[in-house]
Design a protein around this motif. Structure first.
Motif, PDB file in Angstrom:
ATOM      1  N   CYS A 180       0.779  -1.246  -0.311  1.00 48.67           N
ATOM      2  CA  CYS A 180      -0.043   0.105   0.187  1.00 48.67           C
ATOM      3  C   CYS A 180       0.866   1.357   0.006  1.00 48.67           C
ATOM      4  CB  CYS A 180      -0.784  -0.080   1.015  1.00 48.67           C
ATOM      5  SG  CYS A 180      -1.998  -1.451   1.351  1.00 48.67           S
ATOM      6  N   TYR A 181       0.384   2.140  -0.916  1.00 46.73           N
ATOM      7  CA  TYR A 181       1.148   3.461  -0.855  1.00 46.73           C
ATOM      8  C   TYR A 181       0.186   4.804  -1.477  1.00 46.73           C
ATOM      9  CZ  TYR A 181       2.582   3.345  -5.976  1.00 46.73           C
ATOM     10  OH  TYR A 181       2.421   3.226  -7.164  1.00 46.73           O
ATOM     11  N   THR A 182       0.456   5.917  -1.129  1.00 47.89           N
ATOM     12  CA  THR A 182      -0.359   6.965  -1.708  1.00 47.89           C
ATOM     13  C   THR A 182       0.336   7.493  -2.861  1.00 47.89           C
ATOM     14  OG1 THR A 182      -0.852   7.368   0.717  1.00 47.89           O
ATOM     15  CG2 THR A 182      -1.566   8.865  -1.119  1.00 47.89           C
ATOM     16  N   GLN A 183      -0.424   7.634  -3.936  1.00 47.51           N
ATOM     17  CA  GLN A 183       0.242   8.371  -5.267  1.00 47.51           C
ATOM     18  C   GLN A 183       0.143   9.504  -5.253  1.00 47.51           C
ATOM     19  OE1 GLN A 183      -1.166   6.356  -8.737  1.00 47.51           O
ATOM     20  NE2 GLN A 183       0.209   7.428 -10.168  1.00 47.51           N
ATOM     21  N   THR A 184       1.002  10.438  -5.345  1.00 52.11           N
ATOM     22  CA  THR A 184       0.983  11.947  -5.330  1.00 52.11           C
ATOM     23  C   THR A 184       1.743  12.282  -6.586  1.00 52.11           C
ATOM     24  OG1 THR A 184       3.032  11.699  -4.148  1.00 52.11           O
ATOM     25  CG2 THR A 184       1.159  12.038  -2.734  1.00 52.11           C
ATOM     26  N   THR A 185       2.231  11.379  -7.292  1.00 51.04           N
ATOM     27  CA  THR A 185       2.660  12.228  -8.903  1.00 51.04           C
ATOM     28  C   THR A 185       2.090  11.232  -9.904  1.00 51.04           C
ATOM     29  OG1 THR A 185       4.726  10.652  -8.577  1.00 51.04           O
ATOM     30  CG2 THR A 185       4.966  12.778  -7.583  1.00 51.04           C
ATOM     31  N   PHE A 186       2.119  11.878 -11.076  1.00 55.34           N
ATOM     32  CA  PHE A 186       1.401  11.225 -12.220  1.00 55.34           C
ATOM     33  C   PHE A 186       2.362  11.613 -13.293  1.00 55.34           C
ATOM     34  CE2 PHE A 186      -1.806  11.838  -9.218  1.00 55.34           C
ATOM     35  CZ  PHE A 186      -2.362  10.530  -8.944  1.00 55.34           C
ATOM     36  N   ASP A 187       3.323  10.657 -13.791  1.00 56.18           N
ATOM     37  CA  ASP A 187       4.438  11.133 -14.515  1.00 56.18           C
ATOM     38  C   ASP A 187       3.661  11.380 -16.061  1.00 56.18           C
ATOM     39  OD1 ASP A 187       6.234  10.829 -12.766  1.00 56.18           O
ATOM     40  OD2 ASP A 187       6.947   8.641 -13.517  1.00 56.18           O
ATOM     41  N   CYS A 224       2.467  -1.423   4.176  1.00 56.16           N
ATOM     42  CA  CYS A 224       2.429  -0.077   4.156  1.00 56.16           C
ATOM     43  C   CYS A 224       3.920   0.759   4.048  1.00 56.16           C
ATOM     44  CB  CYS A 224       1.591   0.708   5.300  1.00 56.16           C
ATOM     45  SG  CYS A 224       0.170   0.097   5.442  1.00 56.16           S
ATOM     46  N   LEU A 225       3.868   1.475   2.820  1.00 60.65           N
ATOM     47  CA  LEU A 225       5.210   2.182   2.801  1.00 60.65           C
ATOM     48  C   LEU A 225       5.327   3.635   2.917  1.00 60.65           C
ATOM     49  CD1 LEU A 225       6.060   0.494  -0.843  1.00 60.65           C
ATOM     50  CD2 LEU A 225       6.603  -0.328   1.474  1.00 60.65           C
ATOM     51  N   ASP A 226       4.356   4.357   3.309  1.00 55.61           N
ATOM     52  CA  ASP A 226       4.294   5.689   3.499  1.00 55.61           C
ATOM     53  C   ASP A 226       2.863   6.132   4.267  1.00 55.61           C
ATOM     54  OD1 ASP A 226       1.935   5.659   1.865  1.00 55.61           O
ATOM     55  OD2 ASP A 226       2.639   7.139   0.587  1.00 55.61           O
ATOM     56  N   PHE A 227       3.079   7.339   4.718  1.00 52.64           N
ATOM     57  CA  PHE A 227       1.982   8.058   5.578  1.00 52.64           C
ATOM     58  C   PHE A 227       1.475   8.869   4.293  1.00 52.64           C
ATOM     59  CE2 PHE A 227      -0.310  11.327   7.635  1.00 52.64           C
ATOM     60  CZ  PHE A 227      -1.008  10.606   8.554  1.00 52.64           C
ATOM     61  N   PRO A 228      -0.019   8.941   4.201  1.00 59.40           N
ATOM     62  CA  PRO A 228      -1.170   8.148   5.313  1.00 59.40           C
ATOM     63  C   PRO A 228      -1.361   6.691   4.682  1.00 59.40           C
ATOM     64  CG  PRO A 228      -2.339   9.627   3.569  1.00 59.40           C
ATOM     65  CD  PRO A 228      -0.781   9.734   3.203  1.00 59.40           C
ATOM     66  N   SER A 229      -0.909   5.969   4.032  1.00 54.06           N
ATOM     67  CA  SER A 229      -1.373   4.536   3.835  1.00 54.06           C
ATOM     68  C   SER A 229      -1.344   3.922   5.023  1.00 54.06           C
ATOM     69  CB  SER A 229      -0.501   3.972   2.777  1.00 54.06           C
ATOM     70  OG  SER A 229       0.784   3.488   3.103  1.00 54.06           O
TER      71      SER A 229
END
Length: 232
Positions: free
Chosen positions: A15-22, A108-113
């Motif tokens: 699980c992670y939160t995607q914040t960039t869209f190449d 989980c690899l990041d917050f907020p995941s």
């Protein structure tokens, strides 16, 4: 953190939160020749690292005989209010099973995941949590116009309101980070300095390093040694 010991782990969601869209971003043609600091900030670099890491983890888990898939949620921006919305979305998501099959681990690899709730939630840190490095942000922001305030009385009411909202959002996020980590049955650190710093903060953490070369063969000895420690 819970002391619950899992049985054999056969299904994992990364699980992670995607914040960039190449595909949506305009990036320099000579991107390979540029230093990261020339075109993106630390938060974006970290997001891309986690995206790459998630793909490699799924490949390595699959090579280890585990059914693994990526679960990612979009996050509009790094604005505290947008992060809060993503944290809430993770919190209400039920990842205990999929189509009648139990999910043995949520990695989980990041917050907020790591806000999500799962009986076998494992958090694998790649950097220090914000509540460690940004604890001062949880302090109330001094209202504009008061003696000693860095803001002048010219700040509009709407700006003051936005500032107060952001301060509350940041405070809530720092608390949410702590809670999410406390709920995890395992907390892993991807490098030794990170593990040592977390231990100094009184958090029980295991050192499980990522391969030096993330692009190495997922079925190779480095990745599989990492998987063995993860799935124990």
């Amino acid at each position: 953190m819970s002391n619950e010991k899992p049985g054999k782990i056969e299904t994992v969601v990364v699980c992670y939160t995607q914040t960039t869209f190449d595909e949506l971003e305009k990036r320099p043609e000579n991107i390979e020749e540029l230093e990261p600091s020339e075109f993106e900030d630390e938060a974006v670099r970290q997001s891309r690292l986690i995206s790459t890491l998630a793909e490699k983890l799924v490949a390595a888990l699959t090579a280890a005989g585990v059914t693994a898939e990526i679960i990612r949620l979009p996050q509009r921006s790094f604005n505290p209010r947008d992060i809060s919305k993503a944290a809430f979305a993770w919190r209400i998501m039920d990842l205990t099973e999929s189509n009648g099959r139990s999910i043995d681990m949520a990695l989980c690899l990041d917050f907020p995941s790591w806000s999500l709730q799962h009986p076998r939630k494992c958090v694998w840190l790649t950097s220090l949590p914000n509540f460690v490095i940004r604890g001062k942000l949880a302090m109330p922001i001094q209202p504009a116009g008061q003696p000693g305030s860095p803001l002048s009385a010219k700040v509009s009411n709407s700006q003051e309101k936005l500032q107060a909202e952001n301060a509350r959002a940041v405070s809530g996020l720092l608390q949410s980070e702590r809670r999410g980590l406390a709920e995890a049955y395992r907390l892993l650190a991807g490098n030794r300095p990170l593990a040592e710093e977390m231990a100094r903060r009184g958090l029980q953490v295991e050192f499980n390093p990522f391969p030096a070369d993330l692009n190495s063969d997922p079925s190779g000895p480095e990745w599989q040694a990492t998987m063995k420690r993860l799935l124990k």
